[in-house]
Scaffold this active site. Structure first.
Site, PDB file in Angstrom:
ATOM      1  N   HIS A  60      98.846  24.182  12.288  1.00 38.25           N
ATOM      2  CA  HIS A  60      99.808  24.597  13.239  1.00 38.25           C
ATOM      3  C   HIS A  60     100.332  25.737  13.268  1.00 38.25           C
ATOM      4  O   HIS A  60      99.725  26.719  13.422  1.00 38.25           O
ATOM      5  CB  HIS A  60     100.846  23.348  13.318  1.00 38.25           C
ATOM      6  CG  HIS A  60     101.681  22.947  14.414  1.00 38.25           C
ATOM      7  ND1 HIS A  60     101.995  21.750  14.842  1.00 38.25           N
ATOM      8  CD2 HIS A  60     101.982  23.925  15.436  1.00 38.25           C
ATOM      9  CE1 HIS A  60     102.767  21.847  15.918  1.00 38.25           C
ATOM     10  NE2 HIS A  60     102.719  23.134  16.286  1.00 38.25           N
ATOM     11  N   ILE A  62     102.050  29.274  11.343  1.00 37.08           N
ATOM     12  CA  ILE A  62     101.478  30.230  10.341  1.00 37.08           C
ATOM     13  C   ILE A  62     102.456  31.352  10.174  1.00 37.08           C
ATOM     14  O   ILE A  62     103.244  31.770  11.038  1.00 37.08           O
ATOM     15  CB  ILE A  62     100.096  30.626  11.057  1.00 37.08           C
ATOM     16  CG1 ILE A  62      99.518  31.490   9.990  1.00 37.08           C
ATOM     17  CG2 ILE A  62     100.311  31.567  12.161  1.00 37.08           C
ATOM     18  CD1 ILE A  62      98.110  31.729  10.564  1.00 37.08           C
ATOM     19  N   ASN A 112     106.381  22.035  11.726  1.00 34.49           N
ATOM     20  CA  ASN A 112     105.680  22.672  13.079  1.00 34.49           C
ATOM     21  C   ASN A 112     105.552  24.118  12.702  1.00 34.49           C
ATOM     22  O   ASN A 112     104.139  24.474  12.796  1.00 34.49           O
ATOM     23  CB  ASN A 112     106.917  22.745  13.945  1.00 34.49           C
ATOM     24  CG  ASN A 112     106.299  23.107  15.396  1.00 34.49           C
ATOM     25  OD1 ASN A 112     105.773  24.305  15.481  1.00 34.49           O
ATOM     26  ND2 ASN A 112     106.329  22.414  16.496  1.00 34.49           N
ATOM     27  N   ASP A 113     106.441  24.841  12.040  1.00 34.54           N
ATOM     28  CA  ASP A 113     106.022  26.228  11.791  1.00 34.54           C
ATOM     29  C   ASP A 113     106.562  26.661  10.629  1.00 34.54           C
ATOM     30  O   ASP A 113     107.156  25.769   9.766  1.00 34.54           O
ATOM     31  CB  ASP A 113     106.786  27.172  12.904  1.00 34.54           C
ATOM     32  CG  ASP A 113     106.090  28.539  12.784  1.00 34.54           C
ATOM     33  OD1 ASP A 113     106.680  29.318  13.590  1.00 34.54           O
ATOM     34  OD2 ASP A 113     105.029  28.981  12.188  1.00 34.54           O
ATOM     35  N   ASN A 168     111.433  24.047  16.590  1.00 28.08           N
ATOM     36  CA  ASN A 168     109.849  24.119  16.293  1.00 28.08           C
ATOM     37  C   ASN A 168     109.617  25.533  15.556  1.00 28.08           C
ATOM     38  O   ASN A 168     109.409  25.882  14.470  1.00 28.08           O
ATOM     39  CB  ASN A 168     108.826  23.697  17.133  1.00 28.08           C
ATOM     40  CG  ASN A 168     109.111  24.369  18.400  1.00 28.08           C
ATOM     41  OD1 ASN A 168     109.969  25.081  18.791  1.00 28.08           O
ATOM     42  ND2 ASN A 168     108.093  23.941  19.532  1.00 28.08           N
ATOM     43  N   ASP A 213     108.241  28.220  22.493  1.00 28.94           N
ATOM     44  CA  ASP A 213     107.665  27.685  21.554  1.00 28.94           C
ATOM     45  C   ASP A 213     107.708  28.549  20.296  1.00 28.94           C
ATOM     46  O   ASP A 213     108.616  28.200  19.312  1.00 28.94           O
ATOM     47  CB  ASP A 213     106.402  27.577  22.170  1.00 28.94           C
ATOM     48  CG  ASP A 213     105.337  26.420  21.156  1.00 28.94           C
ATOM     49  OD1 ASP A 213     104.703  25.593  21.609  1.00 28.94           O
ATOM     50  OD2 ASP A 213     105.670  26.108  20.125  1.00 28.94           O
ATOM     51  N   ASN A 214     106.805  29.458  19.841  1.00 29.83           N
ATOM     52  CA  ASN A 214     107.107  30.232  18.755  1.00 29.83           C
ATOM     53  C   ASN A 214     107.436  31.924  18.943  1.00 29.83           C
ATOM     54  O   ASN A 214     106.921  32.252  19.858  1.00 29.83           O
ATOM     55  CB  ASN A 214     105.565  30.175  18.214  1.00 29.83           C
ATOM     56  CG  ASN A 214     105.016  28.789  17.847  1.00 29.83           C
ATOM     57  OD1 ASN A 214     105.780  28.103  17.144  1.00 29.83           O
ATOM     58  ND2 ASN A 214     103.740  28.431  17.976  1.00 29.83           N
TER      59      ASN A 214
END
Lengths: 306, 352
Positions: A60, A62, A112-113, A168, A213-214
């Site tokens: 997931h 990174i 998640n991250d 996340n 999200d990221n």
């Protein structure tokens, strides 16, 4: 060089996701893309190491760490029984990833991250309590604050933040002095300051009109690039049934001030619902942008108007 | 006794539902979305229209007429710009008239070119200091580059006029944003109208609008488009033989739409819009001073006159241009007009 995690899965996702993966023979993989040589395309990095199992490998989040000339990757992995953070070393000559260590902990529920701070330390977002996809969905809908930001201090995981709601994506600011966390269902971008004991104090919270999200950091300006899901119910449907439902994509750039704590402006770099579904992350390098999605394709763009 | 209580509780529930719905509508109107800016290419701010550029319209040869001075502290002017002029100069057009036009505030404008006889008619809405709204018609003298006043159109039905569109040398549709007073808006009443002037008389062509402002017509003159600022939608009317209008489509675009320009070849709509209506109202109240109201340009594709895809071509937090009310495109360049200040000229390099 850009490292990409592919083939997301896990107990968190509905059974239809497994069918979707089976159709195209999708496995959990880590890939590489070079923004200096985009013509080379995307290459898979083979993972070596006798303690590593490819069987239930579902990567997931990174994070990359450069230390003493070596490149380390920290990856959040959803294994069948529990979630782990796994550390790899990038071997450039052979284009392989050597699996070094698996980090587990009792405080780890649903990761998640991850954001690496040192060769043995990192922040990670434990973004919910329930690993079952139905309960996770309920947790999201009801709005339960069951997540935390965790810190691995070299020996074990500790909770370093107040209870969070679907926090996340996580990354460190350009100068490493702040920690940026994104709450997707909460539609927020949060700035934390790490204290001496590694605990995080929230210093800023920005409402975004989209589901981020990221985050990634522009290495030149320190601005934050966010892959976002502008239409919430569509991304939920898409993740439930990727082969028939489509979701919209958006990439935002949050311009940060010198201190790295305030957002001075927001620019929309990409807004699309016809070509790319479910953009979750984006990275910018010298006017070239790579946009990743949860389970669709990637998009490579030139950024000319900023 | 129980029956009365039952009926009363039904009435109370209905009243409660209606009130909640109205509150929700009001909340939607004043919603303040996050502005993530983007432009379709490099932009430059023009000079010469410091009093505003609320409405503008382009001729097929690239010349653009601009109306300036809607806000009360500015003097009303009609300006001319040319897309093909690389210096981007905006010049004020002199008005020749036997009436005193100095206290005028101009609002929506429209231009009609007579392809056979070669004359150019300009009609503009004038808010007079007496409180009366009139439509002033001018003939453009190409040689002397001045506007010669030809007619004033007045009518008791003219109230709070906003924009108009000429359908011939002396006929037009005009929008009335209100019928009686601002109270209509607070109560969310639909009294705004579209009127038609046939050269001698004015009559109602369509009614029931909430703050109808921008109006324009499709290239084949079969469909009339009306923007409803406070409803955040655009209405598509079919023009009938007797010039009355029949509603065919209501397209919700979720933004405070102002003036509409229509591309003569594709029939696409270019709409200047205000993403934050609350901020706009406050900005106008302060006569364009202080924190600016954000700007947005939408392009709406049409199919047989009906509205289809909506594309956001430009979005700004007010830093590049505040309170955009209109936009028009000529050969991949776009000029955006602002209610309170100078227009913005952008290259359209990256847009659908």
């Amino acid at each position: 060089l850009t490292f990409i995690t592919s083939g997301i899965d896990g107990p968190l996702f509905s059974p239809t996701m497994k069918e979707y993966h089976k159709k195209d023979n999708v496995r959990g993989r880590i890939m590489l893309f070079n923004l200096e040589k985009p013509a080379d395309g995307v290459r898979e990095l083979m993972i070596v190491g006798n303690q590593f199992s490819y069987e239930d490998f579902a990567p997931h989040g990174i994070s990359v760490l450069e230390e003493k000339g070596k490149i380390f990757l920290f990856v959040v992995v959803h294994r069948a029984e529990e979630d782990t953070v796994e550390k790899f070393e990038f071997l450039e000559k052979t284009l392989e990833l050597k699996h070094l260590k698996t980090y587990k902990g009792t405080l780890v529920h649903l990761l998640n991250d991850v954001a690496a701070t040192g060769p043995e330390t990192f922040y990670t977002t434990d973004y919910g309590y329930y690993r079952n996809h139905v309960l996770h969905f309920l947790e999201q809908i009801i709005g339960l604050y069951y997540g935390h930001v965790l810190y691995y201090d070299g020996r074990d995981f500790i909770r370093v933040s107040e209870p969070t709601y679907m926090a996340n994506g996580i990354t460190l600011s350009k100068d490493g002095r702040h920690v940026y966390v994104v709450s997707s269902a909460g539609k927020k971008f949060i700035v934390y300051k790490p204290e001496a004991n590694n605990r995080l104090t929230k210093i800023n919270e920005v409402e975004l009109d989209t589901f981020p999200d990221n985050p990634t950091i522009d290495p030149v300006t320190g601005d934050v690039l966010l892959g976002c899901h502008p239409i919430g119910f569509k991304i939920t449907k898409h993740l439930n049934d990727p082969s028939t439902e489509i979701a919209a994509s958006q990439v935002l750039m949050l311009h940060m001030d010198k201190s790295g704590t305030n957002v001075t402006g927001v620019t929309e770099l990409l807004s699309d619902d016809l070509e790319l579904y479910g953009s979750s992350s984006a990275t910018l390098y010298k006017k070239r942008m790579l946009v990743g999605t949860v389970c669709h394709k990637m998009m490579y763009c030139e950024v000319n108007t900023l | 006794m129980a029956a009365v209580k039952f009926v009363l509780s039904i009435i109370a529930t209905v009243v409660f539902a209606v009130v909640m719905k109205k509150l929700a509508t009001v909340w939607n109107v004043f919603r303040s979305p996050v502005i993530a800016v983007h432009a379709p290419g490099p932009c430059i701010r023009l000079e010469g229209a410091e009093g505003g550029s609320e409405d503008l319209t382009a001729l097929p040869d690239g010349r653009v007429f601009i109306s300036s001075g809607v806000i009360s502290s500015e003097k009303g002017k009609i300006l001319l710009m040319d897309f093909l002029d690389n210096t981007h100069k905006i010049k004020e057009l002199q008005l020749q008239s036997d009436q005193n036009m100095s206290d005028a505030h101009y609002h929506g404008l429209s231009v009609w070119q007579d392809n056979e006889k070669g004359g150019l008619t300009l009609a503009v809405i004038m808010h007079r200091s007496s409180g009366e709204d009139t439509v002033e018609m001018f003939k453009f003298d190409e040689k002397k580059q001045i506007l010669i006043h030809s007619k004033t159109v007045r009518d008791p039905l003219f109230y709070e006029l906003n924009d108009l569109v000429l359908v011939s040398e002396n006929q037009f549709y005009v929008t009335c944003s209100l019928k009686w007073s601002l109270l209509e808006l607070f109560l969310h009443l639909r009294f705004g109208e579209v009127l038609f002037y046939d050269g001698s008389r004015v009559r109602v062509a369509a009614g029931g609008h909430i703050f109808a402002n921008g109006i324009n017509i499709s290239p084949d003159h079969r469909h009339v488009y009306v923007a409803e600022l406070l409803e955040k939608d655009i209405l598509v009317y079919e023009r009938q033989g007797d010039n009355s209008l029949v509603l065919k489509q209501t397209k919700y675009v979720d933004s405070g739409v102002d003036n509409i320009e229509v591309d003569p070849k594709s029939g696409d709509l270019w709409v200047g819009a205000h993403p934050r209506i609350g901020t706009l109202i406050y900005f106008m109240h302060r006569e364009g001073q202080g924190a600016p109201s954000p700007s947005q340009v939408l392009k709406i594709k049409t199919e047989k006159g009906m509205l289809r895809d909506v594309i956001e071509v430009f979005l700004d937090d007010g830093g590049e241009i505040p309170a955009s009310s209109v936009a028009t495109v000529f050969k991949n360049r776009m000029v955006i007009g602002s209610v309170t200040s100078n227009p913005l000229l952008c290259d359209i390099k990256y847009s659908k």
